[in-house]
Scaffold this motif. Structure first.
Motif, mmCIF file in Angstrom:
data_model
loop_
_atom_site.group_PDB
_atom_site.id
_atom_site.type_symbol
_atom_site.label_atom_id
_atom_site.label_comp_id
_atom_site.label_asym_id
_atom_site.label_seq_id
_atom_site.Cartn_x
_atom_site.Cartn_y
_atom_site.Cartn_z
ATOM 1 N N ARG A 9 0.830 -1.210 0.000
ATOM 2 C CA ARG A 9 0.000 0.000 0.000
ATOM 3 C C ARG A 9 0.861 1.256 0.000
ATOM 4 O O ARG A 9 0.565 2.224 -0.707
ATOM 5 C CB ARG A 9 -0.932 0.010 1.212
ATOM 6 N N CYS A 10 1.915 1.241 0.804
ATOM 7 C CA CYS A 10 2.802 2.404 0.882
ATOM 8 C C CYS A 10 3.474 2.659 -0.469
ATOM 9 O O CYS A 10 3.491 3.797 -0.959
ATOM 10 C CB CYS A 10 3.845 2.180 1.967
ATOM 11 N N LYS A 11 3.997 1.625 -1.062
ATOM 12 C CA LYS A 11 4.681 1.774 -2.351
ATOM 13 C C LYS A 11 3.714 2.247 -3.427
ATOM 14 O O LYS A 11 4.042 3.140 -4.228
ATOM 15 C CB LYS A 11 5.313 0.443 -2.750
ATOM 16 N N ASP A 12 2.526 1.663 -3.456
ATOM 17 C CA ASP A 12 1.528 2.068 -4.454
ATOM 18 C C ASP A 12 1.163 3.537 -4.307
ATOM 19 O O ASP A 12 0.992 4.256 -5.308
ATOM 20 C CB ASP A 12 0.271 1.207 -4.322
ATOM 21 N N ARG A 13 1.041 4.011 -3.080
ATOM 22 C CA ARG A 13 0.703 5.413 -2.848
ATOM 23 C C ARG A 13 1.843 6.335 -3.266
ATOM 24 O O ARG A 13 1.603 7.409 -3.833
ATOM 25 C CB ARG A 13 0.350 5.633 -1.367
ATOM 26 N N LEU A 14 3.048 5.928 -2.975
ATOM 27 C CA LEU A 14 4.197 6.727 -3.407
ATOM 28 C C LEU A 14 4.234 6.842 -4.926
ATOM 29 O O LEU A 14 4.403 7.943 -5.471
ATOM 30 C CB LEU A 14 5.491 6.085 -2.897
ATOM 31 N N VAL A 15 4.094 5.725 -5.589
ATOM 32 C CA VAL A 15 4.149 5.711 -7.058
ATOM 33 C C VAL A 15 3.048 6.586 -7.638
ATOM 34 O O VAL A 15 3.285 7.415 -8.534
ATOM 35 C CB VAL A 15 4.046 4.268 -7.589
ATOM 36 N N ILE A 33 12.402 4.502 0.005
ATOM 37 C CA ILE A 33 11.470 5.289 0.816
ATOM 38 C C ILE A 33 10.418 4.387 1.456
ATOM 39 O O ILE A 33 10.069 4.551 2.632
ATOM 40 C CB ILE A 33 10.800 6.383 -0.044
ATOM 41 N N THR A 34 9.930 3.429 0.696
ATOM 42 C CA THR A 34 8.935 2.487 1.225
ATOM 43 C C THR A 34 9.470 1.759 2.446
ATOM 44 O O THR A 34 8.808 1.682 3.490
ATOM 45 C CB THR A 34 8.526 1.472 0.139
ATOM 46 N N GLU A 35 10.665 1.230 2.341
ATOM 47 C CA GLU A 35 11.261 0.498 3.461
ATOM 48 C C GLU A 35 11.492 1.418 4.658
ATOM 49 O O GLU A 35 11.299 1.030 5.806
ATOM 50 C CB GLU A 35 12.578 -0.159 3.032
ATOM 51 N N LEU A 36 11.927 2.640 4.368
ATOM 52 C CA LEU A 36 12.164 3.620 5.436
ATOM 53 C C LEU A 36 10.889 3.855 6.236
ATOM 54 O O LEU A 36 10.899 3.837 7.482
ATOM 55 C CB LEU A 36 12.646 4.939 4.820
ATOM 56 N N PHE A 71 4.835 10.541 5.755
ATOM 57 C CA PHE A 71 6.034 10.938 6.506
ATOM 58 C C PHE A 71 5.733 11.613 7.850
ATOM 59 O O PHE A 71 6.641 11.739 8.677
ATOM 60 C CB PHE A 71 6.871 11.915 5.672
ATOM 61 N N HIS A 72 4.501 12.047 8.096
ATOM 62 C CA HIS A 72 4.284 13.019 9.181
ATOM 63 C C HIS A 72 4.568 12.468 10.575
ATOM 64 O O HIS A 72 4.836 13.245 11.498
ATOM 65 C CB HIS A 72 2.866 13.592 9.099
ATOM 66 N N ASP A 73 4.538 11.150 10.746
ATOM 67 C CA ASP A 73 4.830 10.559 12.062
ATOM 68 C C ASP A 73 6.075 9.681 12.041
ATOM 69 O O ASP A 73 6.273 8.862 12.944
ATOM 70 C CB ASP A 73 3.643 9.721 12.545
ATOM 71 N N ALA A 143 9.527 16.224 8.682
ATOM 72 C CA ALA A 143 9.503 16.996 7.437
ATOM 73 C C ALA A 143 10.883 17.046 6.791
ATOM 74 O O ALA A 143 11.006 17.012 5.553
ATOM 75 C CB ALA A 143 8.997 18.411 7.713
ATOM 76 N N VAL A 144 11.939 17.127 7.610
ATOM 77 C CA VAL A 144 13.300 17.113 7.065
ATOM 78 C C VAL A 144 13.557 15.790 6.342
ATOM 79 O O VAL A 144 14.100 15.763 5.225
ATOM 80 C CB VAL A 144 14.342 17.330 8.182
ATOM 81 N N ILE A 145 13.173 14.685 6.964
ATOM 82 C CA ILE A 145 13.376 13.378 6.335
ATOM 83 C C ILE A 145 12.575 13.287 5.044
ATOM 84 O O ILE A 145 13.075 12.779 4.024
ATOM 85 C CB ILE A 145 12.987 12.254 7.312
ATOM 86 N N ALA A 146 11.340 13.776 5.057
ATOM 87 C CA ALA A 146 10.527 13.772 3.836
ATOM 88 C C ALA A 146 11.222 14.562 2.730
ATOM 89 O O ALA A 146 11.289 14.117 1.573
ATOM 90 C CB ALA A 146 9.154 14.359 4.127
ATOM 91 N N ALA A 147 11.720 15.736 3.075
ATOM 92 C CA ALA A 147 12.378 16.591 2.079
ATOM 93 C C ALA A 147 13.617 15.916 1.505
ATOM 94 O O ALA A 147 13.836 15.919 0.281
ATOM 95 C CB ALA A 147 12.745 17.932 2.709
ATOM 96 N N MET A 148 14.432 15.327 2.370
ATOM 97 C CA MET A 148 15.670 14.683 1.903
ATOM 98 C C MET A 148 15.372 13.452 1.050
ATOM 99 O O MET A 148 16.021 13.219 0.024
ATOM 100 C CB MET A 148 16.529 14.286 3.116
ATOM 101 N N ALA A 149 14.379 12.664 1.487
ATOM 102 C CA ALA A 149 14.055 11.438 0.758
ATOM 103 C C ALA A 149 13.405 11.728 -0.590
ATOM 104 O O ALA A 149 13.635 11.013 -1.575
ATOM 105 C CB ALA A 149 13.134 10.559 1.609
ATOM 106 N N LEU A 150 12.615 12.797 -0.655
ATOM 107 C CA LEU A 150 11.875 13.102 -1.880
ATOM 108 C C LEU A 150 12.602 14.070 -2.803
ATOM 109 O O LEU A 150 12.159 14.297 -3.941
ATOM 110 C CB LEU A 150 10.499 13.692 -1.517
ATOM 111 N N GLU A 151 13.701 14.637 -2.342
ATOM 112 C CA GLU A 151 14.429 15.616 -3.154
ATOM 113 C C GLU A 151 14.778 15.103 -4.552
ATOM 114 O O GLU A 151 14.645 15.856 -5.536
ATOM 115 C CB GLU A 151 15.691 16.064 -2.433
#
Length: 465
Positions: A9-15, A33-36, A71-73, A143-151
């Protein structure tokens, strides 16, 4: 939720979300990112802030909301007792620990990084600032982790919008000294960030970013406005083991450990006001919807306050009794073990008599709370019964009119202002005697079981072979 289902589900949502935002398709990065996310959100102490929660918060319509929710939690220092290496490596260049507190690196040692600068601007933080666990530390680091992972996948403008959604999930904030709501303060910071980083947003786009963040945060706390108070209390009971890990050991947590959790939650519910739970910004949500959220929250808080007050009084009585045995007694020692399939053990509740003339509730609120105590919350929990037979006996014996005074006395006992004996003297003598007799019956039943075992052993030793 099964691990593989959550991962898919996580991977599908990311994609899906990255495609909707016309981001870069990078299967390797998406897999990382999914594994993280999954490894963190399925940690051993996560009972409420789980993968199921982030899927619910994200909804299924808006790509930025979906990504922000994932990412929020991801950082929850109090629950996870720190951060694992998989997420801390994103933060190590920017954050240091000083005397047990997390601090942003000072300007001289802070790396020059666009993503980190964007997140700081969205949150209104500066180099050298000490983070507070109660004022957005977890959300900022998430949010920092989200930014770095999605950059590698998304533009700075989109990442700023994701960070804004995560910033909005900092809970239970009131008006600023100048009278601004959290959403209005976020709006002002986004205007400044838009100008500084040249995102190119016009006024309508900036407003849309804030409205999106409000939708997300209101879903994050939607359980406060559940129509059924039993559902709201289910979520409350899922939260307690996250902050008191002792409760994860179902039959070995202590009387004091359980009491601390109930006491802390009762005080938290009395601190909360509906207006700081849900947010509204420029008619998002509209006034009728917002009024419903506030009204339901007020009602749920009233139910929870009275329900928890009775539970606190009940555990205070048991704690005061337990002092005659020791100061670190497992609750199951007094009350018996939680039910298990195929196992029957004596419990305190089964030795409490039916009341000939129980004191009945006088108001609708009292009636609802009594029903919750008798019938129980909607879901079983891993560490507690969903119904409360001992608390039911106590409240029907002392009456709802006694709750306020006895709660005050219980808290004086917890604080050491009065002794355990002095607290127990506040009870009706017949109520205290009945509870003590029931505890005695639990022990007597155990003694008889031991004697039977002794007789069985003696018999087997003398039996001819």
């Amino acid at each position: 939720m099964e691990l593989q289902v959550a991962r898919t589900r996580c991977k599908d949502r990311l994609v899906w979300a990255i495609a909707q935002l016309e981001g870069k398709s990078d299967p390797v990065q998406i897999e990382k990112i999914t594994e993280l996310i999954i490894q963190t959100m399925t940690g051993p102490w996560r009972y409420f802030h789980t993968t199921e929660h982030i899927f619910e918060v994200g909804g299924s319509v808006d790509a930025i909301e979906i990504l922000a929710a994932l990412f929020h939690d991801i950082v929850y220092v109090q629950v996870d007792h720190g951060m694992n290496l998989n997420i801390s490596r994103y933060l190590a260049p920017f954050i240091l620990e000083d005397k047990g507190k997390l601090v942003i690196e000072k300007p001289a040692t802070l790396p020059n990084d666009l993503m980190f600068e964007i997140v700081m601007a969205v949150f209104g933080l500066v180099p050298g600032e000490t983070l507070s666990p109660f004022k957005g530390q977890n959300e900022f680091l998430s949010a920092v982790i989200a930014a770095m992972a999605l950059e590698p996948l998304l533009s700075p403008s989109l990442i700023a919008q994701i960070a804004a959604c995560i910033e909005a999930t900092i809970p239970f904030r009131g008006l600023s000294e100048s009278g601004l709501t959290p959403s209005e303060r976020l709006y002002e910071r986004l205007i400044a960030a838009n100008h500084h980083f040249n995102f190119g947003w016009d006024e309508a786009q900036t407003i849309a970013v804030v409205k999106r963040s409000v939708r997300l945060v209101n879903r994050d706390v939607e359980n406060f406005a559940f129509p059924n108070s039993a559902d709201f209390l289910d979520n409350t009971w899922n939260l307690m083991p996250e902050t008191n890990h002792e409760l994860s050991h179902a039959d070995s947590y202590t009387v004091q450990g359980y009491r601390r959790s109930l006491h802390k939650m009762e005080e938290f519910m009395n601190f909360l006001k509906p207006e700081i739970v849900f947010q509204q910004f420029m008619e998002e949500p509209d006034d009728p919807t917002y009024r419903i959220l506030i009204s339901r929250t007020q009602k749920n808080l009233e139910v929870a306050r009275l329900y928890l007050a009775i539970k606190v009084i009940t555990i205070a009585i048991l704690e005061a009794i337990s002092y005659r045995l020791g100061r670190n007694i497992p609750l199951s020692t007094l009350m018996g073990e939680l039910p298990r399939p195929g196992t029957i053990t004596p419990t305190l509740a089964q030795f409490l008599p039916d009341l000939l003339i129980p004191l009945e509730p006088k108001t609708t609120l009292e009636a609802e709370v009594l029903d919750l105590l008798i019938q129980g919350r909607n879901q079983e929990s891993v560490y507690d019964l969903k119904n409360s037979p001992v608390a039911t006996y106590i409240i029907r014996s002392i009456g709802f009119d006694s709750v306020g005074y006895l709660l005050k006395q219980a808290k004086a006992f917890f604080a050491g202002a009065i002794s355990a004996t002095d607290f127990l003297r506040e009870l009706k003598s017949e109520v205290l005697s009945t509870i003590i007799n029931a505890v005695e019956q639990v022990f007597t039943n155990r003694i008889e079981a031991l004697r039977e075992l002794s007789l069985d052993t003696t018999f087997s030793q003398t039996k001819p072979h």
